[in-house]
Scaffold this motif. Structure first.
Motif, PDB file in Angstrom:
ATOM      1  N   ARG A  74     103.187 104.918  72.815  1.00  0.00           N
ATOM      2  CA  ARG A  74     102.347 105.062  71.798  1.00  0.00           C
ATOM      3  C   ARG A  74     102.748 104.313  70.510  1.00  0.00           C
ATOM      4  NH1 ARG A  74     101.150 109.321  67.701  1.00  0.00           N
ATOM      5  NH2 ARG A  74     103.210 110.079  68.008  1.00  0.00           N
ATOM      6  N   ASP A  76     102.611 104.860  66.407  1.00  0.00           N
ATOM      7  CA  ASP A  76     102.112 105.835  65.412  1.00  0.00           C
ATOM      8  C   ASP A  76     101.854 105.010  64.147  1.00  0.00           C
ATOM      9  OD1 ASP A  76     101.803 107.585  63.279  1.00  0.00           O
ATOM     10  OD2 ASP A  76     102.827 108.905  64.279  1.00  0.00           O
ATOM     11  N   HIS A  77     100.701 104.672  63.614  1.00  0.00           N
ATOM     12  CA  HIS A  77     100.499 103.671  62.551  1.00  0.00           C
ATOM     13  C   HIS A  77     100.764 104.226  61.243  1.00  0.00           C
ATOM     14  CE1 HIS A  77      97.971 101.920  65.798  1.00  0.00           C
ATOM     15  NE2 HIS A  77      98.623 100.787  65.336  1.00  0.00           N
ATOM     16  N   ASP A  78     100.517 105.613  61.149  1.00  0.00           N
ATOM     17  CA  ASP A  78     100.801 106.296  59.845  1.00  0.00           C
ATOM     18  C   ASP A  78     102.437 106.305  59.482  1.00  0.00           C
ATOM     19  OD1 ASP A  78      98.139 106.924  59.531  1.00  0.00           O
ATOM     20  OD2 ASP A  78      98.357 108.959  60.637  1.00  0.00           O
ATOM     21  N   ILE A  79     103.125 106.213  60.429  1.00  0.00           N
ATOM     22  CA  ILE A  79     104.478 106.373  60.184  1.00  0.00           C
ATOM     23  C   ILE A  79     105.200 104.907  60.410  1.00  0.00           C
ATOM     24  CG2 ILE A  79     104.777 109.080  59.851  1.00  0.00           C
ATOM     25  CD1 ILE A  79     106.031 108.478  62.730  1.00  0.00           C
ATOM     26  N   ARG A  80     104.532 104.160  60.845  1.00  0.00           N
ATOM     27  CA  ARG A  80     105.037 103.003  61.290  1.00  0.00           C
ATOM     28  C   ARG A  80     106.165 103.053  62.265  1.00  0.00           C
ATOM     29  NH1 ARG A  80     104.360 100.748  55.747  1.00  0.00           N
ATOM     30  NH2 ARG A  80     102.153 100.294  55.689  1.00  0.00           N
ATOM     31  N   GLU A  83     106.607 105.040  69.759  1.00  0.00           N
ATOM     32  CA  GLU A  83     107.352 105.929  70.426  1.00  0.00           C
ATOM     33  C   GLU A  83     107.563 105.279  71.778  1.00  0.00           C
ATOM     34  OE1 GLU A  83     104.931 109.548  70.741  1.00  0.00           O
ATOM     35  OE2 GLU A  83     106.154 110.178  72.563  1.00  0.00           O
ATOM     36  N   LEU A  89     111.359 107.796  68.987  1.00  0.00           N
ATOM     37  CA  LEU A  89     110.620 106.866  67.858  1.00  0.00           C
ATOM     38  C   LEU A  89     111.609 105.959  67.297  1.00  0.00           C
ATOM     39  CD1 LEU A  89     108.903 109.816  65.726  1.00  0.00           C
ATOM     40  CD2 LEU A  89     107.886 108.093  67.215  1.00  0.00           C
ATOM     41  N   SER A 258      96.604 105.122  70.966  1.00  0.00           N
ATOM     42  CA  SER A 258      97.068 104.641  69.663  1.00  0.00           C
ATOM     43  C   SER A 258      96.027 104.503  68.546  1.00  0.00           C
ATOM     44  CB  SER A 258      98.281 103.249  69.805  1.00  0.00           C
ATOM     45  OG  SER A 258      99.078 103.529  70.903  1.00  0.00           O
TER      46      SER A 258
END
Ligand SMILES: Cc1cc2nc3c(=O)[nH]c(=O)nc-3n(C[C@H](O)[C@H](O)[C@H](O)COP(=O)(O)OP(=O)(O)OC[C@H]3O[C@@H](n4cnc5c(N)ncnc54)[C@H](O)[C@@H]3O)c2cc1C
Length: 384
Positions: A74, A76-80, A83, A89, A258
């Protein structure tokens, strides 16, 4: 961070190393090796050894590049962060997503379980060992369906596979001691002709070539389900103990989970191949190759997924990351395809070449062989 070591990801890495030698570049790929997706059909029919179309990434990528062999689960665009299955991460400043395609089998009931896709090297090896096993079985079973191969799909990869198969048949039938004249290759296509949107004159010639090689073409026959040894077209059931699925591709399965704007799991990108950041800030991510959906500005239709396109996009995405790093503006992706080259076995093919003025030249038969070797070499040079 670059995701995927196919043509797109590896060319992007090569360009980034040249443009941004001081950057920390990390490549993530499921396998420790690269395989030439455009030559998988050769492996599937047993003509080419897997070692000829693959290489170890550790031995080939620049030593300054960090390689993580893992599955991307995946983004995670919010936390750049990306996963990964085993490494958790991993954070990025800039991302080039080149995760490639996946098979379209999930769209048709039973296709995932009962047909062989041709998207990865593992797929090609599974198809090959199945064909070899079934030919061995035939000597005892004498079951005519063991000598039938059904190919679902009528696009470039389906045609390349069938042409490679019919070329290999005399060798396979001799090797496994089965009667060549009882072997059947059937093609199921939702369109009336193979390569429906391709050049009509060349398509006609391809059709003659395939029919001359005893491929039986079932046009306007959309496959509605696949069972064990069964291809279903509406109420009709066709039996074959090898079923190959080459009916188009979707983008990576990572795309829908994603949260991208997408079409068939292919990410809709802007004209500089970037995706819009959640907070509306300047781009941090570019999506290239089979996992991206980039429309041809003249027709509005998404360009077909090809290695040629993947390599051109990689060039643009790497330049755009370099531009952003020095505070510059990104470039628009301006694609000038040289045309289409389709191998029909090792000694033949068709080519529709386009010059800079947009004029087309058609070539067919043995003279295309040199172009095919050149194309495969160019693909390799772009990534090696
Ligand atoms: C049989 C066949 C014949 C073809 N012939 C031609 C041709 O003649 N000419 C042409 O231009 N094109 C051809 N194509 C199309 C061409 O191969 C593709 O367009 C091209 O491979 C796309 O490159 P890519 O880098 O986007 O994806 P890929 O080459 O598919 O690479 C994607 C990479 O990402 C990795 N990956 C995927 N998911 C994950 C994950 N979740 N985590 C980690 N890693 C992951 C994969 O292992 C792979 O290494 C053909 C395709 C096929 C199947």
């Amino acid at each position: 961070m670059v995701l995927g070591a196919g043509y797109a990801g590896l060319h992007a890495v090569k360009q980034l190393v040249a443009l941004q030698p001081d950057a920390e570049i990390v490549l993530v790929n499921r396998d420790v090796y690269h395989y030439d997706t455009a030559r998988l059909h050769e492996v599937a029919v047993g003509r080419t050894d897997p070692s000829e179309i693959s290489f170890n990434l550790r031995e080939t990528i620049d030593p300054s590049v960090g390689l993580i062999v893992d599955d991307v689960m995946r983004i995670d665009h919010d936390i750049r962060a990306v996963e990964l299955r085993n490494n958790g991460l991993v954070f990025y400043d800039y991302l080039i997503n080149a995760l490639g395609g996946a098979t379209s089998t999930p769209e048709v009931p039973g296709a995932s379980e009962n047909a062989f896709p041709l998207i990865t090297l593992d797929d090609a090896l599974r198809a090959r060992s199945h064909i070899e096993r079934i030919l061995t079985d035939y000597r005892v079973s004498q079951n005519p369906y063991d000598l039938r191969i059904a190919v679902c799909g009528d696009g470039f990869s389906a045609v390349a596979f069938m042409a490679a198969l019919v070329h290999q048949l005399p060798i396979l039938t001799k090797q496994f001691g089965v009667p060549a004249d009882k072997f059947e290759v059937h093609c199921f296509a939702s369109n009336p002709n193979p390569l429906y949107r391709f050049d009509p004159k060349l398509t006609e010639w391809i059709m003659e070539f395939l029919q001359g090689s005893n491929v039986i073409f079932h046009g306007s026959s959309r496959v509605t389900a696949v069972g064990p040894g069964e291809v279903h077209v509406g109420n009709q059931v066709f039996h074959a103990n090898t079923i190959v699925w080459a009916a188009g591709i979707r983008g990576s399965e990572v795309v829908p989970i994603s949260g991208y704007a997408q079409k068939f799991n292919r990410v809709i990108v802007r004209d500089d191949l970037s995706v819009i950041e959640a907070d509306g800030s300047w781009p941090r991510e570019f999506v290239i190759g089979d996992v991206s959906a980039f429309p041809n500005p003249e027709t509005g239709r998404v360009y077909p997924a090809t290695a040629q396109l993947a390599i051109a996009q990689a060039e643009c995405a790497a330049s755009n990351v370099a531009q952003l790093l020095k505070g510059g503006r990104t470039y628009r992706f301006d694609y000038k395809p040289y045309g289409t080259i389709l191998p029909l076995g090792p000694h033949s093919g068709v080519a529709l070449l386009q010059d800079s003025k947009g004029n087309y030249t058609r070539l067919k038969g043995a003279k295309v062989r040199l172009l095919i070797s050149r194309m495969n070499k160019d693909f390799r040079d772009a990534i090696d």
